[in-house]
Design a protein around this motif. Structure first.
Motif, short mmCIF file in Angstrom:
data_model
loop_
_atom_site.label_atom_id
_atom_site.label_comp_id
_atom_site.label_asym_id
_atom_site.label_seq_id
_atom_site.Cartn_x
_atom_site.Cartn_y
_atom_site.Cartn_z
N TRP A 9 19.17 0.50 34.57
CA TRP A 9 19.80 1.97 34.96
C TRP A 9 19.12 2.44 36.27
O TRP A 9 19.88 3.02 37.37
CB TRP A 9 20.07 3.12 34.00
CG TRP A 9 21.11 4.23 34.68
CD1 TRP A 9 20.61 5.14 35.22
CD2 TRP A 9 22.56 3.95 34.78
NE1 TRP A 9 21.80 6.11 35.61
CE2 TRP A 9 22.90 5.10 35.39
CE3 TRP A 9 23.44 2.93 34.55
CZ2 TRP A 9 24.24 5.27 35.68
CZ3 TRP A 9 24.59 3.19 34.72
CH2 TRP A 9 25.25 4.22 35.42
N MET A 17 27.40 0.40 34.71
CA MET A 17 28.37 1.56 33.94
C MET A 17 27.51 1.65 32.86
O MET A 17 27.13 0.73 31.93
CB MET A 17 29.86 1.27 33.39
CG MET A 17 30.81 1.38 34.74
SD MET A 17 32.48 0.77 34.18
CE MET A 17 32.24 -0.97 34.30
N SER A 18 27.34 3.24 32.04
CA SER A 18 26.66 3.12 30.72
C SER A 18 27.79 3.62 30.03
O SER A 18 28.63 4.54 30.09
CB SER A 18 25.65 4.32 31.27
OG SER A 18 25.25 4.72 29.90
N CYS A 19 27.95 3.11 28.87
CA CYS A 19 28.61 3.64 27.65
C CYS A 19 28.15 4.66 27.09
O CYS A 19 27.10 4.67 26.40
CB CYS A 19 28.93 2.21 26.77
SG CYS A 19 30.05 2.48 25.50
N SER A 132 38.26 -1.07 27.72
CA SER A 132 37.48 0.26 27.77
C SER A 132 37.36 1.36 27.06
O SER A 132 38.09 1.45 26.18
CB SER A 132 38.14 1.06 29.20
OG SER A 132 38.31 0.27 30.26
N ALA A 136 33.11 3.15 29.82
CA ALA A 136 32.85 2.16 30.55
C ALA A 136 33.83 0.96 30.52
O ALA A 136 34.67 1.08 29.37
CB ALA A 136 31.53 1.42 29.95
N THR A 137 33.83 0.15 31.42
CA THR A 137 35.20 -0.94 31.24
C THR A 137 34.37 -2.32 31.22
O THR A 137 33.24 -2.83 32.04
CB THR A 137 35.97 -0.94 32.49
OG1 THR A 137 36.70 0.35 32.77
CG2 THR A 137 36.81 -2.09 32.31
N LEU A 144 26.09 -7.65 30.00
CA LEU A 144 26.28 -6.67 29.35
C LEU A 144 24.57 -6.63 28.71
O LEU A 144 24.14 -7.76 28.40
CB LEU A 144 26.98 -6.50 28.08
CG LEU A 144 26.96 -5.34 27.07
CD1 LEU A 144 28.47 -5.04 26.44
CD2 LEU A 144 26.07 -5.64 26.05
N VAL A 152 24.47 -0.82 28.74
CA VAL A 152 24.81 -0.78 30.11
C VAL A 152 25.71 -2.11 30.50
O VAL A 152 25.21 -3.21 30.00
CB VAL A 152 23.66 -0.68 31.14
CG1 VAL A 152 23.33 0.81 30.93
CG2 VAL A 152 22.80 -1.73 31.06
N VAL A 155 29.56 -3.55 36.61
CA VAL A 155 30.82 -3.22 37.24
C VAL A 155 31.64 -4.47 37.54
O VAL A 155 30.99 -5.12 38.28
CB VAL A 155 30.82 -1.97 38.37
CG1 VAL A 155 32.21 -1.82 39.10
CG2 VAL A 155 30.16 -1.04 38.13
#
Length: 156
Positions: A9, A17-19, A132, A136-137, A144, A152, A155
């Motif tokens: 990150w 993206m962070s879940c 999603s 996050a998507t 991943l 994370v 994108v």
């Protein structure tokens, strides 16, 4: 996994993206990574079972179970199939069962919680479409990373 999600990150936040879902770990590996495959299903694990019984090639299966804790989407038999077929991990926005057995599997597993109830087996849902949750998507094919700090994903 060589870098922690926190280090990834810090180095690449504009690409990730962070879940924000607070998952629990169930497999023997708390840290795992790989390309994403997806299943969207609700209280029905037939598609999950089918995919995890096919070659994983180091992929991570992301299962959008709608956050339901009403029935388990993965148990010891499906988890063992994932190991036998070379999957790196499973992220389940839903529940698992057989958690003691899952803890000994050579696999990363993150889920919301547990429930001993089996899911239905109708095969409803979809495979390899973007899903999603948690801000996050998860797009099939993107990378991943998961560890004790979270998940994370690139994108898409």
């Amino acid at each position: 996994m060589s870098e922690s999600t926190a280090d990834l990150w810090d180095a690449r936040s504009e690409e990730l993206m962070s879940c924000d879902v607070q998952f629990r770990s169930y497999g023997a590996h708390q840290s795992f990574d790989g390309p994403v495959r997806t299943v969207r299903c609700h209280e029905d694990n037939q598609l999950v079972k089918r995919l995890l019984n096919s070659p994983g090639r180091g992929s991570v299966l992301v299962v959008d179970g709608g956050g339901s804790l009403r029935s388990a989407l993965v148990g010891d038999q499906i988890g063992a199939a994932a190991v036998a077929n070379g999957w790196a991990g499973i992220v389940i926005y839903g529940a698992v069962r057989d958690s003691d057995a899952l803890s000994g599997l050579d696999l990363g597993i993150k889920a919301l919680g547990t429930n001993p109830r089996r899911s239905s087996k109708t095969g409803e849902g979809s495979v390899d479409e973007a899903v999603s949750f948690g801000g996050a998507t998860f797009v099939p094919g993107v990378h991943l990373w998961a560890d004790a700090d979270g998940i994370v994903v690139e994108v898409g």
